[in-house]
Design an enzyme around this catalytic site. Sequence first.
Site, PDB file in Angstrom:
ATOM      1  CD  GLU A 168      40.888  39.733  42.195  1.00 55.37           C
ATOM      2  OE1 GLU A 168      40.475  40.757  41.387  1.00 55.37           O
ATOM      3  OE2 GLU A 168      41.812  39.811  42.934  1.00 55.37           O
TER       4      GLU A 168
ATOM      5  CG  ASP B 138      42.426  49.080  39.827  1.00 55.72           C
ATOM      6  OD1 ASP B 138      42.825  47.990  39.739  1.00 55.72           O
ATOM      7  OD2 ASP B 138      41.566  49.644  40.198  1.00 55.72           O
ATOM      8  CB  SER B 139      47.128  45.712  40.325  1.00 53.47           C
ATOM      9  OG  SER B 139      47.215  45.417  39.157  1.00 53.47           O
TER      10      SER B 139
ATOM     11  CE  LYS C  65      40.184  44.344  35.462  1.00 50.92           C
ATOM     12  NZ  LYS C  65      39.896  44.787  36.718  1.00 50.92           N
TER      13      LYS C  65
ATOM     14  CD  GLU D 138      37.650  46.381  40.987  1.00 54.00           C
ATOM     15  OE1 GLU D 138      37.309  46.595  42.168  1.00 54.00           O
ATOM     16  OE2 GLU D 138      38.806  46.393  40.905  1.00 54.00           O
TER      17      GLU D 138
ATOM     18  CG  ASP E 181      41.653  47.778  35.897  1.00 54.11           C
ATOM     19  OD1 ASP E 181      40.553  47.108  35.649  1.00 54.11           O
ATOM     20  OD2 ASP E 181      42.306  47.341  36.900  1.00 54.11           O
TER      21      ASP E 181
HETATM   22  O1  KIV Z   1      44.016  45.624  38.909  1.00 55.82           O
HETATM   23  C1  KIV Z   1      44.413  44.390  38.565  1.00 55.82           C
HETATM   24  O2  KIV Z   1      45.519  44.127  38.265  1.00 55.82           O
HETATM   25  C2  KIV Z   1      43.047  43.757  38.217  1.00 55.82           C
HETATM   26  C3  KIV Z   1      43.468  42.110  38.059  1.00 55.82           C
HETATM   27  C4  KIV Z   1      43.998  41.433  39.344  1.00 55.82           C
HETATM   28  C5  KIV Z   1      42.421  41.060  37.601  1.00 55.82           C
HETATM   29  O3  KIV Z   1      42.186  44.000  38.061  1.00 55.82           O
END
Ligand code: KIV
Length: 276
Positions: A192, A51-52, A123, A125, A94
């Site tokens: 992280e 989600d970056s 994924k 969090e 994500d």
């Molecule tokens: O969203 C993302 O890119 C991430 C990585 C930095 C692990 O969660």
Amino acid sequence: MSVPDERKPLTLPRLSDMQRRGEKISMLTAYDATFAAMADAAGVDCLLVGDSLGMVCQGLPSTVGVVLETMRYHTESVSRGLDRVQGKAWLIADLPFGSYQESREQALTSATVLMQAGAHMVKLEGGGWTTDTVRFLVERGIPVCAHLGLTPQTVHALGGYRVQGKGSEAAGLLRRDALALQDAGAAMLVLEMVPAALAADLTGELDRCITIGIGAGRGTDGQVLVLHDMLGINLGRMPKFVRNFMADAPGIAPALASYVRAVKDGSFPDDQLHAW
Ligand code: KIV
């Protein structure tokens, strides 16, 4: 004549086997078909539709504004890119902020969208409070990667992008969360921005969960970086733990290959890149 690709598709058993043998696992984020195909050709083991992308592709100030439909769109694009080249990478997507916090059922509905878009694993969090959700998804056939330490979706609650797990109390909590997530069935765990010694200790303790570090030292089972960061084209402040692989490479493909080599031979990260 093209050279046949001898790599087999990455699966969870193959990734676990790499963990057992001590072969470092390389992971990069990917948001579109072309970069996904290039990263796969360079031998990257796992691609993360992170989600970056909110910051990298959408220009948002954080990942908080990313919605499920955007994650679906990019997951589908990356998955199609891999299909076009018969890609071998394991594809993780994500679950964005607000798509899994409400209930286990909400998480299942959201995860289904990403799995149907082509993800092999989702994924999410968070610590102890996510274990019920992780178990619920895993029991229903959805592989889950957990994410502890600096969790960018909760940046406002954490007070910024700061190192987590410093001091014995915080380290103890992180350790309890990691073990609980493994027990709940998480097959992978992103750590992280946590102290290198803590990440290495956790990696030694977890035997059914593969650890992937980002700003967490060299002792994890694998490493992940944001693609644009390691290509040196970050719009904002470059995190201290990032290495610019374009600095010594004649192009993008060699830079990606150099990242894979550096993760595999343990030369990335080095001790200067994570002084916490
Ligand atoms: O969203 C993302 O890119 C991430 C990585 C930095 C692990 O969660």
